[in-house]
Design a protein around this motif. Structure first.
Motif, PDB file in Angstrom:
ATOM      1  N   UNK A  32       0.824  -1.207   0.000  1.00 16.19           N
ATOM      2  CA  UNK A  32       0.000   0.000   0.000  1.00 16.19           C
ATOM      3  C   UNK A  32       0.860   1.259   0.000  1.00 16.19           C
ATOM      4  N   UNK A  33       0.253   2.341  -0.455  1.00 15.84           N
ATOM      5  CA  UNK A  33       0.794   3.685  -0.347  1.00 15.84           C
ATOM      6  C   UNK A  33       0.044   4.392   0.766  1.00 15.84           C
ATOM      7  N   UNK A  34       0.651   5.419   1.288  1.00 10.60           N
ATOM      8  CA  UNK A  34      -0.043   6.364   2.155  1.00 10.60           C
ATOM      9  C   UNK A  34      -0.106   7.658   1.351  1.00 10.60           C
ATOM     10  N   UNK A  35      -1.299   8.091   1.021  1.00 12.73           N
ATOM     11  CA  UNK A  35      -1.465   9.264   0.161  1.00 12.73           C
ATOM     12  C   UNK A  35      -2.088  10.417   0.927  1.00 12.73           C
ATOM     13  N   UNK A  36      -1.717  11.632   0.519  1.00 14.70           N
ATOM     14  CA  UNK A  36      -2.314  12.849   1.070  1.00 14.70           C
ATOM     15  C   UNK A  36      -3.359  13.298   0.059  1.00 14.70           C
ATOM     16  N   UNK A  40     -12.388  17.233   0.103  1.00 15.66           N
ATOM     17  CA  UNK A  40     -13.574  17.464  -0.732  1.00 15.66           C
ATOM     18  C   UNK A  40     -13.400  16.974  -2.165  1.00 15.66           C
ATOM     19  N   UNK A  41     -12.257  17.231  -2.762  1.00 18.85           N
ATOM     20  CA  UNK A  41     -12.061  16.921  -4.181  1.00 18.85           C
ATOM     21  C   UNK A  41     -11.414  15.565  -4.424  1.00 18.85           C
ATOM     22  N   UNK A  42     -10.821  14.965  -3.395  1.00 18.05           N
ATOM     23  CA  UNK A  42     -10.096  13.687  -3.494  1.00 18.05           C
ATOM     24  C   UNK A  42      -8.878  13.772  -4.419  1.00 18.05           C
ATOM     25  N   UNK A  43      -8.384  14.982  -4.657  1.00 17.34           N
ATOM     26  CA  UNK A  43      -7.175  15.151  -5.446  1.00 17.34           C
ATOM     27  C   UNK A  43      -5.987  14.720  -4.599  1.00 17.34           C
ATOM     28  N   UNK A  44      -5.101  13.939  -5.178  1.00 11.57           N
ATOM     29  CA  UNK A  44      -3.937  13.428  -4.444  1.00 11.57           C
ATOM     30  C   UNK A  44      -2.737  14.342  -4.618  1.00 11.57           C
ATOM     31  N   UNK A  45      -2.027  14.563  -3.516  1.00 12.82           N
ATOM     32  CA  UNK A  45      -0.873  15.452  -3.541  1.00 12.82           C
ATOM     33  C   UNK A  45       0.424  14.761  -3.170  1.00 12.82           C
ATOM     34  N   UNK A  46       0.382  13.537  -2.721  1.00 10.67           N
ATOM     35  CA  UNK A  46       1.616  12.863  -2.374  1.00 10.67           C
ATOM     36  C   UNK A  46       1.383  11.383  -2.161  1.00 10.67           C
ATOM     37  N   UNK A  47       2.368  10.572  -2.525  1.00 11.21           N
ATOM     38  CA  UNK A  47       2.322   9.134  -2.288  1.00 11.21           C
ATOM     39  C   UNK A  47       3.584   8.771  -1.523  1.00 11.21           C
ATOM     40  N   UNK A  48       3.413   8.120  -0.388  1.00  7.78           N
ATOM     41  CA  UNK A  48       4.542   7.808   0.481  1.00  7.78           C
ATOM     42  C   UNK A  48       4.516   6.339   0.880  1.00  7.78           C
ATOM     43  N   UNK A  49       5.708   5.761   1.016  1.00  8.90           N
ATOM     44  CA  UNK A  49       5.816   4.392   1.516  1.00  8.90           C
ATOM     45  C   UNK A  49       5.656   4.358   3.033  1.00  8.90           C
ATOM     46  N   UNK A  51       4.059   5.882   6.538  1.00  7.75           N
ATOM     47  CA  UNK A  51       2.910   6.642   7.029  1.00  7.75           C
ATOM     48  C   UNK A  51       3.339   7.945   7.700  1.00  7.75           C
ATOM     49  N   UNK A  52       4.456   7.915   8.416  1.00  3.90           N
ATOM     50  CA  UNK A  52       4.936   9.115   9.110  1.00  3.90           C
ATOM     51  C   UNK A  52       5.235  10.248   8.133  1.00  3.90           C
ATOM     52  N   UNK A  53       5.792   9.912   6.965  1.00  4.93           N
ATOM     53  CA  UNK A  53       6.072  10.938   5.953  1.00  4.93           C
ATOM     54  C   UNK A  53       4.779  11.554   5.430  1.00  4.93           C
ATOM     55  N   UNK A  58       0.806  16.010   5.310  1.00  9.57           N
ATOM     56  CA  UNK A  58      -0.591  16.388   5.539  1.00  9.57           C
ATOM     57  C   UNK A  58      -0.686  17.528   6.552  1.00  9.57           C
ATOM     58  N   UNK A  59       0.053  17.424   7.642  1.00 10.85           N
ATOM     59  CA  UNK A  59       0.042  18.478   8.657  1.00 10.85           C
ATOM     60  C   UNK A  59       0.540  19.794   8.081  1.00 10.85           C
ATOM     61  N   UNK A  60       1.597  19.728   7.272  1.00  8.28           N
ATOM     62  CA  UNK A  60       2.136  20.946   6.653  1.00  8.28           C
ATOM     63  C   UNK A  60       1.126  21.586   5.705  1.00  8.28           C
ATOM     64  N   UNK A  61       0.444  20.778   4.926  1.00  8.70           N
ATOM     65  CA  UNK A  61      -0.563  21.311   4.001  1.00  8.70           C
ATOM     66  C   UNK A  61      -1.740  21.919   4.756  1.00  8.70           C
ATOM     67  N   UNK A  62      -2.166  21.274   5.838  1.00 11.15           N
ATOM     68  CA  UNK A  62      -3.279  21.813   6.637  1.00 11.15           C
ATOM     69  C   UNK A  62      -2.901  23.135   7.301  1.00 11.15           C
ATOM     70  N   UNK A  63      -1.643  23.284   7.708  1.00 14.80           N
ATOM     71  CA  UNK A  63      -1.197  24.545   8.314  1.00 14.80           C
ATOM     72  C   UNK A  63      -1.234  25.672   7.297  1.00 14.80           C
ATOM     73  N   UNK A  64      -0.837  25.380   6.055  1.00 18.57           N
ATOM     74  CA  UNK A  64      -0.802  26.413   5.005  1.00 18.57           C
ATOM     75  C   UNK A  64      -2.195  26.894   4.636  1.00 18.57           C
TER      76      UNK A  64
END
Length: 67
Positions: A32-36, A40-49, A51-53, A58-64
């Motif tokens: 599996x991937x862990x995706x951000x 609402x739109x389900x647009x993906x911004x990152x795929x990570x091996x 989960x911590x990454x 995700x936290x950085x994007x939510x802060x912005x």
């Protein structure tokens, strides 16, 4: 204000281009991937091996997004 992004675990899908005579090797099941994703739109911004990454991104994007 509510979060705009979330981390989701999704099956890893790899699309390969092969040449004539090559053997196709599939991705082992259960990978599996862990995706951000935008909630609402389900647009993906990152795929990570890891989960911590994904959580960090995700936290950085939510802060912005917050004013």
């Amino acid at each position: 204000m509510a979060n705009e992004y979330e981390v989701r675990e999704v099956p890893k899908v790899v699309v390969q281009g092969i040449r004539s005579g090559e053997i196709v090797r599939g991705v082992p099941m259960q990978q599996t991937w862990f995706v951000v994703e935008h909630i609402k739109t389900r647009q993906r911004f990152g795929e990570h091996d890891e989960e911590a990454d994904a959580i960090t991104e995700c936290e950085n994007r939510n802060k912005k997004e917050r004013p």
